[in-house]
Every structure is written in structure tokens, then in C-alpha cells.
Scaffold this motif. Sequence first.
Motif, short mmCIF file in Angstrom:
data_model
loop_
_atom_site.label_atom_id
_atom_site.label_comp_id
_atom_site.label_asym_id
_atom_site.label_seq_id
_atom_site.Cartn_x
_atom_site.Cartn_y
_atom_site.Cartn_z
N LEU A 237 24.46 0.20 53.05
CA LEU A 237 23.06 0.05 52.62
C LEU A 237 22.47 1.42 52.28
O LEU A 237 21.81 1.57 51.25
N ASP A 238 22.71 2.42 53.12
CA ASP A 238 22.20 3.75 52.84
C ASP A 238 22.78 4.28 51.53
O ASP A 238 22.07 4.89 50.71
N ASN B 242 22.01 -6.00 46.25
CA ASN B 242 21.90 -5.12 47.42
C ASN B 242 21.70 -6.01 48.64
O ASN B 242 20.59 -6.14 49.16
N ASP B 243 22.79 -6.62 49.08
CA ASP B 243 22.74 -7.59 50.18
C ASP B 243 23.24 -7.01 51.50
O ASP B 243 23.51 -7.76 52.44
N HIS B 244 23.39 -5.69 51.56
CA HIS B 244 24.02 -5.11 52.75
C HIS B 244 23.19 -5.32 54.02
O HIS B 244 23.77 -5.51 55.10
N LEU B 245 21.86 -5.31 53.92
CA LEU B 245 21.05 -5.53 55.11
C LEU B 245 21.26 -6.94 55.63
O LEU B 245 21.40 -7.14 56.86
N LYS C 155 23.91 2.47 48.98
CA LYS C 155 23.37 1.71 47.86
C LYS C 155 21.94 2.14 47.53
O LYS C 155 21.58 2.25 46.36
N GLN D 68 28.06 -2.06 57.30
CA GLN D 68 27.15 -2.56 56.27
C GLN D 68 25.87 -1.73 56.21
O GLN D 68 25.32 -1.51 55.12
N MET D 69 25.39 -1.23 57.34
CA MET D 69 24.21 -0.36 57.32
C MET D 69 24.53 0.95 56.61
O MET D 69 23.67 1.50 55.89
#
Length: 224
Positions: free
Chosen positions: A29-30, A191-194, A32, A25-26
Motif C-alpha cells: 500500500l505504501d 489500489n486494493d492493498h488496504l 502504491k 499488503q500494508m
Amino acid sequence: MSRFTAPLLFGLIGAGILVALGTWQMQRLDEKLGILAQIESRISGPPEPLPVVVSPADQKYQPVALQGEILPAEIRILVSRKQVGAGYLIVSPFRTKDRLILLDRGFTRAENKDAARTSGPAEVVGNLHWPDDRNSATPENDVDANIWFARDIAAMAEQLGTEPLLVVARKIDPQDPDIEPMPVDTAGIPNDHLQYAITWYSLAVVWLGMTAYYISRQRKTGET
């Protein structure tokens, strides 16, 4: 083999899987954040001419600068804004030298629903947009009452007699004092990856804690 080996391996493997999911997921995030930066750069880029051949996939967020005339007709899309409440997006026909397109002029409060709008010559800076307002829970538009619930481009174009091409204004000169432009931006892109990463990492900690607790209880049971 110790009787604690199996639960320890089970705990370590489970925690490893959860950590791997959090790390994935991190990475997402990068990716996205990179995509969002590209979109923001596209939105604020130099104006381009209106496309002759429309390609939403390639032209979404394309910046444009237009000179022409806002025509008097309008469509009202019912929306709600945080800290403000209910109101309407006002979409009017905009005539350039050789085109007639849709112009999303922005937001007006509910009490201004029937207010007179400014029309006539205007300069517009904005972005092409193909909004994704409609989902399975969106009501059908009440065309007769001019209360719409989504910016359905094809239907709006048919209603106002324009091309099925929508420009969302960032700036209009002169600006109607009762209408506030609502430019396109990246705020509505999920953008919910964090949050997902934090959830997976937290579960890994809980998993290890439960494993340690289980082994501790088993050790105490074996000692009694």
C-alpha cells in the motif's frame, strides 16, 4: 508435552503467517501510494512538446498544451458514468501547425449522440494517454454505426487519418457545451492493498479465536 501444545503452536504459526501477509499488503500500500503520487504529479506537471519519437512507457500521462484546429470528424466510444448513465466519449482529429493527432474531447450524454459539435480553432490542455479499455469481454467496435467500445488508438488513427497519438483533454477553449472533459487521473488504477491487509488481519483474529475455542473445548472434554 501437553496435549494442547500442538494445537496452540498450529494456531500461533497460522496466525503469524496471516499477520505477515497483512503486513506485506500494508507495505505494498505504501509503495502504491507513492506511485500514485508520482502519477498525479506527472499529470498536473508543466506542458511538454508532442514527442517526435513515441514511447508509451515513458510518455504516458505527459502533459501537453496545444494550439490548432478541431476537425469535424469524430469517433464515439460508448461508456457509462456513475450517476449519469450511458453516453459517449468523443474523439476528433486535432490539427496543430505540423501534426494531426487524436483528441479525446470528453463525455457527452446519450441524447447528444447526433448533436452538432463545435469545431475549428481551439487551445487544448491535456495529457498523452494509451488507455487500456479493452479486455476479453469487450465487444468488437461497430465502425459502420460509429459505436466503439474501446479507445483502440491504432484503429481510431486509421479511421480518422491521424497519427496514432491520443491526447485526453483537461481543458478545451472554446469548449463544446455538450461535451464535458474527462481528464486522465488515478481513479482507475487499482489500489486494493488496504482491503487485502484488513482481510488478512481479520483472518488472523478468526484463526486465533478458533484455536482458543478448540483448546477450550478440549480442556472441558478432558475434565469430564
